[in-house]
Design an enzyme around this catalytic site. Sequence first.
Site, PDB file in Angstrom:
ATOM      1  N   ASP A 112       1.835   2.392   9.315  1.00  0.00           N
ATOM      2  CA  ASP A 112       1.846   1.871   7.955  1.00  0.00           C
ATOM      3  C   ASP A 112       2.512   0.490   8.031  1.00  0.00           C
ATOM      4  OD1 ASP A 112       1.619   1.469   5.267  1.00  0.00           O
ATOM      5  OD2 ASP A 112       2.601   3.329   4.669  1.00  0.00           O
TER       6      ASP A 112
HETATM    7  C1  BGC Z   1       1.202   1.469   1.970  1.00  0.00           C
HETATM    8  C2  BGC Z   1      -0.130   1.849   2.591  1.00  0.00           C
HETATM    9  C3  BGC Z   1      -1.074   0.669   2.534  1.00  0.00           C
HETATM   10  C4  BGC Z   1      -0.438  -0.522   3.212  1.00  0.00           C
HETATM   11  C5  BGC Z   1      -1.318  -1.758   3.208  1.00  0.00           C
HETATM   12  C6  BGC Z   1       1.753   0.168   2.523  1.00  0.00           C
HETATM   13  O1  BGC Z   1       2.821  -0.284   1.742  1.00  0.00           O
HETATM   14  O2  BGC Z   1       2.124   2.525   2.162  1.00  0.00           O
HETATM   15  O3  BGC Z   1      -0.683   2.950   1.935  1.00  0.00           O
HETATM   16  O4  BGC Z   1      -2.298   0.983   3.116  1.00  0.00           O
HETATM   17  O5  BGC Z   1       0.777  -0.838   2.541  1.00  0.00           O
HETATM   18  O6  BGC Z   1      -1.447  -2.291   1.944  1.00  0.00           O
END
Ligand code: BGC
Length: 716
Positions: A245
Amino acid sequence: MVTLKEVPDIVSRMTLEEKARIVVGIGIPGMFGNPPPRVPGAAGETHPVERLGIPSAVLADGPAGLRINPRRENDDKTYHSTAFPVETMLASTWNRELLEAVGRCVGEEVREYGVDILLAPAMNIHRNPLCGRNFEYYSEDPLLTGEMAAAFVKGVQSQGVGACLKHFAANNQETNRFLIDTLVSERALREIYLKGFEIAVKKSKPWTVMSAYNKLNGEHCSQNEWLLTRVLRCDWGFEGFVMTDWFAKDDPVEMMRAGNDMIMPGKANQVDPSRKDEVEAIINAVREGRLNEETLIRNVKNILRVLVNTPSFKGYEYSNKPDLDAHARVAYEAGVEGVVLLKNDGALPVGKDAKIALFGTGQIETIKGGTGSGDTHPRYVISILDGMREKRLRIDEELAETHAKYLAEIRSRAEYRIEKTMFGEVFKPVPQDFLGEEEISRFAERNDVAIIVISRISGEGYDRKPEKGDFYLSDDERTLVERVSKAFHQHGKKVVALLNIGSPIEVASWRNMVDGILLTWQAGQETGRIVADIVSGERNPSGKLPTTFPMDYSDVPSWSFPGKPRENPQRVVYDEGIYVGYRYYDSFGVEPAYEFGFGLSYTSFEYRGLMVEVVNNRVIVSFEVENTGSLPGKEVAQVYVRAPKGRVDKPFQELKGFHKTRLLNPGEKEGIRVELDFDMLASYDGEKWVVEKGEYEVRVGSSSRDIRLVNRLIVS
Ligand code: BGC
């Protein structure tokens, strides 16, 4: 153009630095001095290696539709995508074909806007109704979660782009999400928190998986070899690549070892100078013998084997013109099937001629979905008020105007101004009790029915609170419900509450005041049209709850949420084990407000003829459902299994299969056959899956507590 066959050769020609670049993203595109984004608003890009003909690939969110910027600098064209209902609402449809259709639409938008991998579906379990991102997740049940995700992934990937299962695993809260240590037994992991991922991996072969921010039993998910290699690859046969993530902590070298192939978005040191440059860290570790180069090569190959299939690698010329009109129709259908009718004492449908008094500012400030990376930027959002107007329902326009004026005035005050934050627009809730009793009585006299909109919004980065104005009605909302109910009931007229929310709220203390409750969730850009057609009776609701509505927050079994110490949680222990959602309420005799699988219809259904047989290691459950009412409708037939007492403790019952009927006309029947793998009867005893011998009860019904047919299955 690099092909799959050439991957081993290409990798053998890569320098160490090139390999290290492949496993790290380029940083946030267009920010901190990074190259301009290929698709503005996309969340990340992979590193190109031009020398070897390897282009970059583009990754973008999210679960309710593609999240990219709708406008670009010095460009008058627009780049809107479709805002579908939030995932919890999609799961309320219990309709695999519909989820696949939504996936196809999102996949087409991904491809036609030049994106390669969609960062969805999100599929964490609803452990607690207050998780701020529950709206982005499907259900409290792993089977429903896995089936919905698998269908969605099939749809997305049929368009030649990739999907990403996230957040792997046990990422069930937002509080301290980067560092919280989640302590869960292996049984609860295997049966509850991992099961949905397992189903989706096996059934839909997702191109990618995103590891979660949190620690799992002491180790960051992104550094957890047991999770990412042993379980995901060895046990389940996952063949794609794993990415972190965004800005997940903590050690790039450990991530490589654990089987976390790619670090996203890369360049964490740009946002936090105390962090390492990942590329450099990996190169140094290989040079110093702390990271085996073979491990790096394994990860590079995992990534390239997927990326060669992307539109970017194939040089696809995208149009920037997906068929948004066609997708809007699918978003509308998905919403209609996801609306859940929770209560109906003769209040709904109101018909097309009823004079409607619409209360609550959510009729204008309708919430289409949550905030954060699960947000979308559609061409429009049809508010509940506009949807009713467009469908020519007879709205009391003076009352609507009163709401509009009130909102214009109060939103101009500094205290209530709509804030634009990095996670989207934040609407501070405004008091709802601005109409006095006399005024309301005037509207009660001249209208036939009252509809009160109650809205909630939540999103990434914070959890909801077990307080008034969030899980509970605020005092002003309660006053509104009281005043409207009193006035309309005095005139012998009905009152309906519309819940425009992303996750359960408390309803038990006030539901007796109203005659109907329609759970419209956050239904995306088409919300108003969907609501209008269900309210008028143009369409018949057929959604069922994918998550329990508890009587009170104190009944929720995840007592430890969001961890300890309370002020700044570092650790959260899942003491409730497998007893999540209905598994707890049913096993321990706790009455919910509305149970898992519950949802009324404007028609009625009868079940009959349950047969259960075992053929070739599969349990075949067959029965018939008939529409015995007077309107066409669809039913979600649910198959629960109650296991015999055995070595391991079992919940009262568990969902093992389901089927949504086609639209049945009054008097029409559908023969239903639900097949279960014999393995689905197994529990995890701490070390392995075991199917205990004895008599199993196969329970078929319209909800988890409305079981219509029971039969036995003997396992010897
Ligand atoms: C989130 C993810 C997301 C990623 C990219 C993170 O803060 O937890 O779900 O895909 O950002 O935007």
